[in-house]
Write a protein that holds these residues in place. Structure first.
Motif, PDB file in Angstrom:
ATOM      1  N   PHE A 400       0.838  -1.205   0.000  1.00  0.00           N
ATOM      2  CA  PHE A 400       0.000   0.000   0.000  1.00  0.00           C
ATOM      3  C   PHE A 400       0.870   1.251   0.000  1.00  0.00           C
ATOM      4  CE2 PHE A 400      -2.848   2.901   2.640  1.00  0.00           C
ATOM      5  CZ  PHE A 400      -3.620   3.292   1.546  1.00  0.00           C
ATOM      6  N   ALA A 401       1.928   1.236   0.826  1.00  0.00           N
ATOM      7  CA  ALA A 401       2.810   2.403   0.921  1.00  0.00           C
ATOM      8  C   ALA A 401       3.546   2.674  -0.389  1.00  0.00           C
ATOM      9  CB  ALA A 401       3.804   2.206   2.056  1.00  0.00           C
ATOM     10  N   LYS A 402       3.924   1.604  -1.092  1.00  0.00           N
ATOM     11  CA  LYS A 402       4.705   1.773  -2.326  1.00  0.00           C
ATOM     12  C   LYS A 402       3.840   2.040  -3.554  1.00  0.00           C
ATOM     13  CE  LYS A 402       9.004  -0.705  -1.346  1.00  0.00           C
ATOM     14  NZ  LYS A 402       9.917  -1.778  -1.812  1.00  0.00           N
ATOM     15  N   HIS A 403       2.696   1.352  -3.664  1.00  0.00           N
ATOM     16  CA  HIS A 403       1.897   1.426  -4.886  1.00  0.00           C
ATOM     17  C   HIS A 403       0.737   2.412  -4.802  1.00  0.00           C
ATOM     18  CE1 HIS A 403       4.050  -2.419  -5.309  1.00  0.00           C
ATOM     19  NE2 HIS A 403       3.952  -2.226  -6.604  1.00  0.00           N
ATOM     20  N   HIS A 404       0.395   2.815  -3.597  1.00  0.00           N
ATOM     21  CA  HIS A 404      -0.651   3.834  -3.418  1.00  0.00           C
ATOM     22  C   HIS A 404      -0.123   4.852  -2.404  1.00  0.00           C
ATOM     23  CE1 HIS A 404      -3.756   1.417  -5.549  1.00  0.00           C
ATOM     24  NE2 HIS A 404      -3.073   0.401  -5.052  1.00  0.00           N
ATOM     25  N   ASP A 462      -2.621  -8.848 -11.201  1.00  0.00           N
ATOM     26  CA  ASP A 462      -1.665  -9.865 -10.767  1.00  0.00           C
ATOM     27  C   ASP A 462      -1.494  -9.879  -9.255  1.00  0.00           C
ATOM     28  OD1 ASP A 462      -1.085 -10.892 -13.291  1.00  0.00           O
ATOM     29  OD2 ASP A 462       0.373  -9.308 -13.691  1.00  0.00           O
ATOM     30  N   ARG A 463      -1.737  -8.751  -8.606  1.00  0.00           N
ATOM     31  CA  ARG A 463      -1.630  -8.661  -7.141  1.00  0.00           C
ATOM     32  C   ARG A 463      -3.008  -8.324  -6.579  1.00  0.00           C
ATOM     33  NH1 ARG A 463       3.814  -7.538  -5.797  1.00  0.00           N
ATOM     34  NH2 ARG A 463       3.162  -7.842  -3.618  1.00  0.00           N
ATOM     35  N   PHE A 469      -6.780  -5.355  -0.433  1.00  0.00           N
ATOM     36  CA  PHE A 469      -6.449  -4.759   0.860  1.00  0.00           C
ATOM     37  C   PHE A 469      -6.393  -3.236   0.762  1.00  0.00           C
ATOM     38  CE2 PHE A 469      -3.117  -2.807   3.429  1.00  0.00           C
ATOM     39  CZ  PHE A 469      -3.527  -3.125   4.715  1.00  0.00           C
ATOM     40  N   CYS A 470      -5.771  -2.730  -0.284  1.00  0.00           N
ATOM     41  CA  CYS A 470      -5.614  -1.275  -0.429  1.00  0.00           C
ATOM     42  C   CYS A 470      -6.965  -0.567  -0.501  1.00  0.00           C
ATOM     43  CB  CYS A 470      -4.791  -0.959  -1.682  1.00  0.00           C
ATOM     44  SG  CYS A 470      -3.069  -1.505  -1.575  1.00  0.00           S
ATOM     45  N   ILE A 471      -7.917  -1.168  -1.185  1.00  0.00           N
ATOM     46  CA  ILE A 471      -9.258  -0.581  -1.253  1.00  0.00           C
ATOM     47  C   ILE A 471      -9.929  -0.650   0.110  1.00  0.00           C
ATOM     48  CG2 ILE A 471     -11.568  -0.869  -2.251  1.00  0.00           C
ATOM     49  CD1 ILE A 471     -10.189  -1.929  -4.799  1.00  0.00           C
ATOM     50  N   CYS A 472      -9.780  -1.791   0.780  1.00  0.00           N
ATOM     51  CA  CYS A 472     -10.486  -2.009   2.049  1.00  0.00           C
ATOM     52  C   CYS A 472      -9.885  -1.207   3.199  1.00  0.00           C
ATOM     53  CB  CYS A 472     -10.507  -3.496   2.384  1.00  0.00           C
ATOM     54  SG  CYS A 472     -11.496  -4.477   1.225  1.00  0.00           S
TER      55      CYS A 472
END
Length: 745
Positions: A400-404, A462-463, A469-472
């Protein structure tokens, strides 16, 4: 229609005894015979009587079979399936037929051999014939023909290609049908046979019949034998299977995914991740998304099941990280926490290496870890020693920290700067959320044999779990603020309340089967905490339960009527009947059977079907029957005989929850696996009602509550001076157009 009354002195024909069955029996070149069969007499005596009628000697070389499309032999075990009016056929005995076919398939004539293999493929569906053919070592003969016998005809393939293809197709069909009876172990087959079957997956890509059966054989080998799994895994590669997914035949696509799932399921733990990496390299997910999920055709139940199994097996790769505790002394793992801190607070300058900088650094890290929402501010690694979710929670946080990054920084800074004690601790909430998502997706559990519940959105990335998780986590942060929860609530029962609301939001969004993660996110936006409260209030009103003494007395008075109504509904559903699927080690070959109760509630009629029926199945097309009076008990779950057997995927929770059995006579049993929970409740309720027992299912409780509530509300309506019409109001005419209709979504 007119009723004709018999004259006073005329004799009225009595119904035939229960043991007497009136049938017609055919014999080639002769007129059918009408005769009465006494079910108490030995079957051999009946066959002798039939043979004597046509002056046929050696009656022990003959047998009776059903003259319908099944052509199944009649034996002492299944003779009770014969019904009045049935058409039977006198034919050669199973042993004689098996011997003849065993010789015919070895004929030197191509035409004779082809015709014999065609007959063998048809007869092999009958377990009585199959046993006789297997006793002649027929399986070995077929495998030899596959290994070497077909090579003799490959020279003729160019000039007789259709004939060769049909011959191989019938050979493989017969093999599959014979093995399906479970008489012969899969461990007995040679590497040469496996190599030959694997080669057909490449050689006969254009021959649907051969390809389908080859894939089915490979899947059964993998699922039923560890040794064969290793041999098949050496012979077939994912690269060889992928092209079959890019075609347009959904059945071939289904068989292909089934083989991939079987290889995935049986792979050792250390090889499973390696296989997942190969699937990713071959872009399996995007190929399935393009050519299966988003293809311009409906996805059938079997394909849905295979996609569900693949989804479960993919998520089960997370189990290792979910059950891995963090080692506080592992520097590589500690670096992940440092990275979380760096990304969140990168704007703050690092202290210089001056006097006291180490202490300042420790103090700053402690402060930042508190802002990140960890329980242990000094050593956050201790927060990840509980399993589940273990290291999986930390993996999600880093992703989450890296991609969002923007959303991550916003959540952390927004909550760390609040002074009203309503901050949502990112660290603790991420750990709780990861654990909850693993429960929702049942990470670590074996796939069910009956479930079709796949989610298209998980095939769009792919992930997908990390994106999920990032949405939730953003949803959790939003709901936390809407509920005005505080950080102290994570140590109280209110934590469960907040997480329950978030879980309800996620589950309600998932039930709509969003086609993409963006659509899932959009569904969640419409399910705010306020909206959840409205939904709950509406549902509560519909299930309102009045607790005053007069109402409770009224309920007690009405309840027997309602239970009788529910009982009649259950019995009516049993009279309509249900189609059940037969589960075996090779689930792709769908085999169905149907069961229904007679209108007089005295007999259960059941029988095999070639395919899933459209609508009800008539009683006279069901071969077997079981008198209700013979039923001794109804058992469910682990108590069922078929659930005590050990087999691939047999002992999983979902199947156990749908299993029930009827026990009759001394050792007779009729085993069921319901298509869903609703049918399970209907059938167990109905069978208990037939036996005079209480209906105890969840469905009965819900129906009773709903109907009682409705009846009480109706009786409490103020209807004074209101005339209730005897007939329902007329249905209004259709409007001239439907321009006013619009889609709310």
């Amino acid at each position: 229609c007119p009723v004709v009354l018999a004259p006073k002195n005329s004799s009225v024909a009595m119904p035939p005894p229960a043991d007497i069955v009136k049938v017609a029996i055919e014999w080639p070149g002769a007129f059918p015979k009408l005769m009465e069969i006494d079910q108490k007499k030995p079957l051999s005596s009946i066959i002798k009587e039939v043979c004597d009628g046509w002056s046929l000697a050696n009656h022990d070389q003959f047998a009776l079979q059903h003259a319908d499309s099944s052509n199944f032999y009649i034996t002492e075990k299944n003779r009770n399936e014969i019904k009045n009016g049935a058409i039977l056929r006198l034919t050669t005995s199973p042993a004689q037929n098996a011997q003849q076919l065993h010789e015919r398939i070895q004929s030197s004539s191509m035409d004779a051999k082809l015709e014999a293999l065609k007959d063998l493929a048809n007869y092999s569906r009958d377990v009585t014939f199959a046993q006789e053919f297997i006793n002649l070592d027929g399986i070995s003969l077929l495998t030899q023909m596959v290994e070497s016998g077909t090579e003799r005809y490959q020279k003729l393939q160019k000039i007789m290609k259709p004939c060769f293809g049909d011959m191989l197709s019938f050979t493989l069909t017969a093999f599959v049908e014979l093995m399906d009876h479970g008489i012969v172990s899969w461990d007995t087959f040679s590497v040469a046979f496996i190599k030959k079957i694997a080669s057909y997956v490449n050689k006969f890509a254009s021959d649907i019949s051969i390809l389908q059966r080859s894939l089915a054989i490979l899947e059964s080998m993998v699922l039923n034998s560890h040794d064969l799994y290793q041999k098949v895994a050496q012979e077939i590669t994912i690269g060889q299977l992928i092209p079959h997914l890019q075609g347009t035949d959904q059945e071939i696509q289904t068989y292909t995914i089934a083989v991939i799932n079987a290889l995935f399921l049986k792979a050792p733990d250390d090889k499973r991740q390696e296989m997942a990496n190969i699937l990713a390299q071959k872009q399996l997910r995007s190929i399935i998304l393009t050519h299966v999920i988003r293809a311009q055709r409906a996805i059938n139940n079997e394909m849905a099941h295979q996609l569900y199994v693949l989804q479960v097996l993919t998520f089960n790769l997370l189990e290792d990280r979910m059950m891995t505790k963090m080692d506080p002394q592992d520097q590589a793992q500690r670096d992940i926490i440092f990275e979380l801190r760096r990304i969140a607070f990168d704007a703050e300058s690092e202290p210089n290496n001056s006097s006291g900088s180490i202490e300042k650094r420790k103090s700053m890290y402690t402060r930042d870890y508190k802002k990140l929402g960890f329980i242990n501010h000094v050593n956050p690694a201790m927060d990840f020693t509980q399993t589940p979710p273990g290291m999986l929670a930390l993996d999600n946080m880093l992703y989450f920290a890296k991609h969002h990054q923007d959303a991550y920084i916003r959540i952390v800074l927004e909550n760390s700067s609040r002074e009203d004690k309503h901050e949502c601790p990112f660290g603790r909430s991420s750990i709780e959320l990861t654990k909850m998502l693993c429960e929702i997706l049942k990470v670590g559990e074996l796939p069910s044999e009956t479930c079709n519940d796949f989610h298209p959105m998980f095939f769009t990335h792919d992930r997908s779990f990390e994106e999920f998780f990032c949405i939730c986590i953003q949803l959790l942060n939003k709901t936390w603020k809407e509920m005005r929860a505080t950080s102290e609530d994570f140590n109280k029962a209110r934590k469960r309340v907040v997480m329950q609301v978030v879980k309800e939001q996620i589950m309600r969004a998932l039930t709509t089967k969003p086609s993409s993660l963006d659509q899932f996110k959009s569904k969640l936006q419409n399910l705010s905490y306020t909206e959840i409260l409205k939904i709950r209030q509406s549902e509560r009103m519909n299930q309102e339960d009045f607790q005053s003494r007069p109402i409770l007395e009224l309920k007690e008075k009405i309840q027997p009527e309602i239970l009788e109504l529910i009982k009649q509904q259950r019995l009516n559903r049993l009279v309509e009947g249900t189609c059940f699927r037969k589960l075996n080690s090779r689930r792709r070959q769908d085999k169905f059977w149907y069961c229904r109760l007679s209108p007089n509630h005295k007999v259960l009629h059941y029988g095999d079907l070639e395919e899933s029926p459209q609508g009800e199945v008539p009683h006279d097309s069901l071969q077997d029957k079981l008198p209700v009076a013979d039923i001794k008990a109804v058992v469910t779950g682990k108590d069922c005989p078929h659930m005590k057997e050990k087999g691939a995927l047999k002992q999983n929770k979902e199947v156990l929850e749908l299993a029930f059995s009827i026990l009759y006579d001394s050792s007779g049993q009729l085993n069921f696996i319901a298509p869903d929970k609703h049918e399970y409740c209907v059938w167990t309720d109905g069978l208990n009602a037939l036996l005079g027992k209480d209906m105890l299912s969840d469905l009965t409780r819900n129906d009773l509550d709903t109907l009682l509530s409705m009846e009480i509300k109706l009786r409490l309506l103020d209807l004074e001076n209101i005339q209730i019409p005897d007939a329902p109001p007329p249905i209004p005419k259709e409007p001239s157009n439907y321009d006013f209709v619009y889609d709310c979504n």
